[in-house]
Design a protein around this motif. Structure first.
Motif, PDB file in Angstrom:
ATOM      1  N   LEU A  29       5.012  14.445  21.392  1.00 31.25           N
ATOM      2  CA  LEU A  29       4.405  14.402  22.724  1.00 31.25           C
ATOM      3  C   LEU A  29       4.705  13.086  23.423  1.00 31.25           C
ATOM      4  CD1 LEU A  29       2.589  15.723  24.818  1.00 31.25           C
ATOM      5  CD2 LEU A  29       0.610  14.735  23.641  1.00 31.25           C
ATOM      6  N   ILE A  30       4.626  11.992  22.695  1.00 34.58           N
ATOM      7  CA  ILE A  30       4.929  10.680  23.266  1.00 34.58           C
ATOM      8  C   ILE A  30       6.382  10.617  23.731  1.00 34.58           C
ATOM      9  CG2 ILE A  30       5.172   8.220  22.738  1.00 34.58           C
ATOM     10  CD1 ILE A  30       2.793   8.557  20.799  1.00 34.58           C
ATOM     11  N   ALA A  46       3.476  16.147  15.853  1.00 40.39           N
ATOM     12  CA  ALA A  46       3.184  16.618  17.202  1.00 40.39           C
ATOM     13  C   ALA A  46       2.887  15.461  18.153  1.00 40.39           C
ATOM     14  CB  ALA A  46       2.011  17.593  17.173  1.00 40.39           C
ATOM     15  N   LEU A  47       2.138  14.468  17.682  1.00 40.40           N
ATOM     16  CA  LEU A  47       1.809  13.306  18.515  1.00 40.40           C
ATOM     17  C   LEU A  47       3.061  12.504  18.856  1.00 40.40           C
ATOM     18  CD1 LEU A  47      -1.510  12.044  16.857  1.00 40.40           C
ATOM     19  CD2 LEU A  47      -1.246  13.138  19.090  1.00 40.40           C
ATOM     20  N   VAL A  48       3.903  12.287  17.861  1.00 44.03           N
ATOM     21  CA  VAL A  48       5.160  11.564  18.103  1.00 44.03           C
ATOM     22  C   VAL A  48       6.018  12.335  19.095  1.00 44.03           C
ATOM     23  CG1 VAL A  48       7.321  10.785  17.062  1.00 44.03           C
ATOM     24  CG2 VAL A  48       5.168  10.415  15.859  1.00 44.03           C
ATOM     25  N   VAL A  87       0.209  17.147  12.618  1.00 37.70           N
ATOM     26  CA  VAL A  87      -0.467  16.417  13.695  1.00 37.70           C
ATOM     27  C   VAL A  87       0.321  15.168  14.073  1.00 37.70           C
ATOM     28  CG1 VAL A  87      -2.515  15.090  14.301  1.00 37.70           C
ATOM     29  CG2 VAL A  87      -2.766  17.289  13.135  1.00 37.70           C
ATOM     30  N   ILE A  88       0.742  14.402  13.075  1.00 40.76           N
ATOM     31  CA  ILE A  88       1.504  13.180  13.339  1.00 40.76           C
ATOM     32  C   ILE A  88       2.819  13.516  14.043  1.00 40.76           C
ATOM     33  CG2 ILE A  88       2.765  11.267  12.272  1.00 40.76           C
ATOM     34  CD1 ILE A  88       0.629  11.237  10.079  1.00 40.76           C
TER      35      ILE A  88
END
Length: 275
Positions: free
Chosen positions: A13-14, A9-11, A6-7
């Motif tokens: 995406l940003i 993926a978020l990084v 999750v972490i």
């Protein structure tokens, strides 16, 4: 592992949003770097097979046309895609054969074929991200690629978990089901319509119903074939992941396997439909 995924993926995406909004020049440089890493992963995986030795110098030289395509927006030069593609193909063939001739104790025709396939599979297919970003409304249209690839993957996973019973390609990927595949396609069509509604309402980009249906159907199918193809190659060369650059997600090719197949589909649907 889930927290790491999750972490990561978020990084990711940003960073993706930042790169897309910084323009086609930045995107061209970033895509070239990603393609180089992806090519490295592919060649390393192929080299695990007995008597296979990709001609890596030739492969890495194929990143140059991709970089030139991205940097064209600087205004320093003007490219003709037909000429650039033709020259690139000729150079790859000539250099590959030269390595076979002068390095015949190390390389053979099979190595040249694996090298050429890697170039077609990674840098060439990735070039369509840059081509779409350079179009009118490119900053919006390029999201169709990620919707078509990652949206299909998410929908297929969801439908597969909820309704999946019949396996579709168990020899390649034991968790893929018919329900997941169908759900991925239908979900992709639905997501395309959501995108069309948003793009028309907030950005003035009109996408016809026929265009959205074609994008949804084609991307929903091709995206999954891209995913399964990557799995088939990994299974054949006996590796779990292509790399480990993205914690919890594997390598570049593990994350971009569907993107590679969807990008040209989106490009040609856009061109054919005259958007």
């Amino acid at each position: 592992m889930l927290k790491t995924r999750v972490i990561s993926a978020l990084v990711g995406l940003i960073l993706l949003i930042a790169v897309l909004y910084l323009g086609s020049i930045v995107l061209g440089v970033v895509v070239s770097i990603i393609a180089a890493i992806g090519l490295y992963e592919f060649y390393n995986s192929a080299a695990k097979l007995k008597n296979i030795q990709p001609i890596k110098p030739v492969g890495y030289l194929s990143i140059i046309p991709l970089l030139l395509l991205g940097l064209e927006e600087t205004g320093w030069y003007k490219l003709d895609l037909g000429i650039l593609t033709g020259i690139s193909v000729c150079v790859v063939i000539f250099l590959s054969m030269a390595f076979i001739v002068f390095g015949h104790k190390r390389y053979n025709i099979i190595d040249a074929c694996v090298t050429a396939f890697g170039i077609a599979y990674v840098p060439f297919l990735m070039s369509f991200l840059i081509l779409i970003r350079k179009m009118d409304f490119g900053i919006l249209l390029i999201w169709l690629i990620f919707i078509g690839a990652w949206g299909t993957d998410t929908m297929a996973y969801t439908f597969g978990r909820l309704f999946g019973k019949r396996k579709i390609v168990p020899e390649i990927s034991k968790n893929k089901t018919m329900a997941g595949a169908i759900g991925g396609i239908l979900g992709c069509v639905a997501l395309m319509f959501v995108f069309g509604l948003i793009s028309r309402s907030f950005f003035g980009l009109e996408l016809s119903t026929a265009t959205l249906v074609l994008l949804g159907l084609f991307c929903g199918v091709i995206s999954q074939i891209g995913d399964w193809s990557a799995s088939a190659v990994k299974r054949y060369v006996n590796v779990k992941d292509y790399g480990s650059i993205m914690p919890g997600h594997g390598g570049v090719l593990d994350r971009f396997d569907s993107i590679l197949f969807v990008a040209p589909v989106v490009y040609y649907v856009i061109v054919v439909c005259n958007i």
